[in-house]
Enzyme design. Structure first.
Site, PDB file in Angstrom:
ATOM      1  N   ARG A  65      39.103  36.787  37.392  1.00 18.85           N
ATOM      2  CA  ARG A  65      39.518  35.380  37.287  1.00 18.85           C
ATOM      3  C   ARG A  65      38.474  34.511  36.602  1.00 18.85           C
ATOM      4  NH1 ARG A  65      42.008  35.650  43.168  1.00 18.85           N
ATOM      5  NH2 ARG A  65      39.812  36.041  43.482  1.00 18.85           N
ATOM      6  N   GLU A 102      31.188  44.515  51.659  1.00 18.33           N
ATOM      7  CA  GLU A 102      31.216  44.602  53.119  1.00 18.33           C
ATOM      8  C   GLU A 102      31.294  46.060  53.570  1.00 18.33           C
ATOM      9  OE1 GLU A 102      33.707  42.791  56.900  1.00 18.33           O
ATOM     10  OE2 GLU A 102      34.238  42.204  54.861  1.00 18.33           O
TER      11      GLU A 102
END
Length: 177
Positions: A65, A102
């Site tokens: 993006r 993560e």
């Protein structure tokens, strides 16, 4: 949403999507802003105005993006656009950086001829969350000898403290939550 006679509040063009992409996450959806020509134009003009006169020589857009904002911003700043891509997506010789997620790691790459030593670079992405991907992008630019003159976002999620990972850099976001 905002009428055209009033100043545009860009945050009015970002909608919340609860529990996406997983339970407990409140996703900030920028597609309404992108779909509205006036809101998108205002966002691009505000980003360009912030960096006008800063001597930016290249805009680096972070996949994917960041491309949406980076390419038109490069055009408005009259400089080149450089894509930072995920591993294996660039066709020429690359330099890469691995960074922690993560759960696991990811790799981003840049063409070896994309950034010139000393070049003033603006890194652009749509959203600052934890700062992991943009930190890797900074490392790529600096590996190539470029100078990160700024880092720009449409949206910053301040509660995730991503800006803390970017200390020492000029960070600018149009919308802050």
């Amino acid at each position: 949403m905002t009428s055209t006679s009033e100043p545009i509040r860009l945050e009015d063009w970002v909608r919340d999507i609860p529990n996406f992409p997983q339970e407990g996450v409140l996703f900030k959806d920028i597609t309404p802003l992108l779909q509205d020509p006036k809101a998108f134009h205002v966002a691009m003009d505000r980003l360009a105005a912030h960096y006008a006169g800063a001597g930016i020589e290249a805009v680096v857009g972070v996949e994917s993006r960041g491309f949406i904002f980076g390419a038109p911003l490069a055009y408005l700043l009259n400089c080149g656009f450089v894509p930072v891509r995920k591993f294996g997506k660039l066709p020429f010789e690359t330099v890469s950086v691995e960074y922690a997620l993560e759960y696991g790691t990811n790799v981003v790459e840049l063409h070896t001829d994309a950034i010139k030593p000393g070049q003033r670079v603006l890194i652009v992405d749509d959203l600052l969350a934890t700062g992991g991907t943009v930190s890797a992008s900074i490392e790529l630019v600096e590996k190539m000898g470029g100078h990160v003159a700024g880092i720009a976002f449409l949206v910053e999620l301040g509660f995730l403290k991503g800006r803390e990972r970017l200390q020492g850099h000029d960070v600018f976001a149009l919308i802050q939550y």
